[in-house]
Design a protein around this motif. Structure first.
Motif, PDB file in Angstrom:
ATOM      1  N   SER A  52       0.852  -1.181   0.000  1.00  0.00           N
ATOM      2  CA  SER A  52       0.000   0.000   0.000  1.00  0.00           C
ATOM      3  C   SER A  52       0.888   1.231   0.000  1.00  0.00           C
ATOM      4  O   SER A  52       1.860   1.300   0.756  1.00  0.00           O
ATOM      5  N   THR A  53       0.559   2.191  -0.858  1.00  0.00           N
ATOM      6  CA  THR A  53       1.347   3.420  -0.973  1.00  0.00           C
ATOM      7  C   THR A  53       0.399   4.592  -1.148  1.00  0.00           C
ATOM      8  O   THR A  53      -0.578   4.494  -1.889  1.00  0.00           O
ATOM      9  N   ILE A  54       0.687   5.677  -0.461  1.00  0.00           N
ATOM     10  CA  ILE A  54       0.031   6.937  -0.781  1.00  0.00           C
ATOM     11  C   ILE A  54       1.047   7.711  -1.597  1.00  0.00           C
ATOM     12  O   ILE A  54       2.105   8.094  -1.095  1.00  0.00           O
ATOM     13  N   LEU A  55       0.742   7.872  -2.854  1.00  0.00           N
ATOM     14  CA  LEU A  55       1.644   8.516  -3.795  1.00  0.00           C
ATOM     15  C   LEU A  55       1.356  10.016  -3.819  1.00  0.00           C
ATOM     16  O   LEU A  55       0.199  10.426  -3.903  1.00  0.00           O
ATOM     17  N   LEU A  56       2.392  10.821  -3.736  1.00  0.00           N
ATOM     18  CA  LEU A  56       2.272  12.277  -3.740  1.00  0.00           C
ATOM     19  C   LEU A  56       2.854  12.847  -5.025  1.00  0.00           C
ATOM     20  O   LEU A  56       3.885  12.371  -5.506  1.00  0.00           O
ATOM     21  N   ALA A  68      -2.795  10.094  -4.310  1.00  0.00           N
ATOM     22  CA  ALA A  68      -3.666   8.944  -4.550  1.00  0.00           C
ATOM     23  C   ALA A  68      -3.181   7.801  -3.676  1.00  0.00           C
ATOM     24  O   ALA A  68      -1.976   7.622  -3.495  1.00  0.00           O
ATOM     25  N   HIS A  69      -4.128   7.047  -3.146  1.00  0.00           N
ATOM     26  CA  HIS A  69      -3.793   5.825  -2.427  1.00  0.00           C
ATOM     27  C   HIS A  69      -3.850   4.683  -3.433  1.00  0.00           C
ATOM     28  O   HIS A  69      -4.843   4.523  -4.154  1.00  0.00           O
ATOM     29  N   VAL A  70      -2.784   3.915  -3.489  1.00  0.00           N
ATOM     30  CA  VAL A  70      -2.673   2.778  -4.398  1.00  0.00           C
ATOM     31  C   VAL A  70      -2.301   1.564  -3.559  1.00  0.00           C
ATOM     32  O   VAL A  70      -1.429   1.652  -2.695  1.00  0.00           O
ATOM     33  N   ALA A  71      -2.961   0.446  -3.815  1.00  0.00           N
ATOM     34  CA  ALA A  71      -2.664  -0.754  -3.035  1.00  0.00           C
ATOM     35  C   ALA A  71      -2.939  -2.003  -3.862  1.00  0.00           C
ATOM     36  O   ALA A  71      -3.645  -1.960  -4.871  1.00  0.00           O
TER      37      ALA A  71
END
Length: 178
Positions: free
Chosen positions: A60-64, A75-78
């Motif tokens: 899980s990553t919150i991309l900035l 965006a939150h990507v998982a």
């Protein structure tokens, strides 16, 4: 104008993320952009505990997306059971319509394909948000026909102003990185 840079969020970014996501979706400030949910929902869009849980979760990553050190989009990507999940997509309302969102979506999809090899990206959208759904359709997402009930009474999703809200699942095949 300098280019966007991307990085993964850390716990130190939580206050800025709350401010960005709230400004994109809730309250009068969100009306500066076209992604507002202010006519549909009141209350918080995200909280520190939820963000920390997303940051701590495996795969899980919150991309900035930043320009010159200024947070412009996230965006939150998982990896959600072998499928990519795309959520919490937010662009600073003053920057909407300038292409940042499209670049952010591309970066999130590339991240999910590269990091986890997921074959498809899915998202949930409030089904009455036809303009938003059309935006995603122009980016290759399709309606799956799957709708889920809106979680009325769960403050984590806000306080609904309408009683006809549902979530609709959209998805897009990804080019899996070899």
């Amino acid at each position: 104008m300098s280019t966007l840079t991307f990085r993964s969020a850390t716990a130190a970014d939580i206050p800025a993320l709350i401010a960005l996501v709230t400004s994109a979706y809730r309250g009068d400030a969100s009306r500066a952009g076209w992604t507002t949910e202010a006519d549909l929902l009141d209350g918080a869009r995200i909280d520190a505990e939820g963000l920390q849980a997303d940051l701590s979760r495996p795969r899980s990553t919150i991309l900035l997306a930043e320009r010159d050190g200024q947070l412009l989009a996230c965006a939150h990507v998982a990896d959600d059971h072998g499928k990519g999940y795309f959520g919490m997509f937010s662009v600073d309302p003053a920057q909407q319509g300038g292409g940042i969102g499209k670049v952010m979506i591309d970066a999130a999809e590339a991240h999910a394909a590269r990091e986890w090899g997921v074959p498809v990206m899915q998202m949930t959208v409030i089904d009455v948000r036809e303009e938003l759904i059309a935006f995603y359709e122009r980016r290759g997402y399709v309606r799956t026909g799957i709708k889920k009930p809106f979680p009325y009474g769960d403050a984590r999703f806000g306080t609904p102003k309408r009683d006809d809200l549902r979530f609709e699942i959209l998805e897009k095949p990804l080019a899996v990185q070899a």
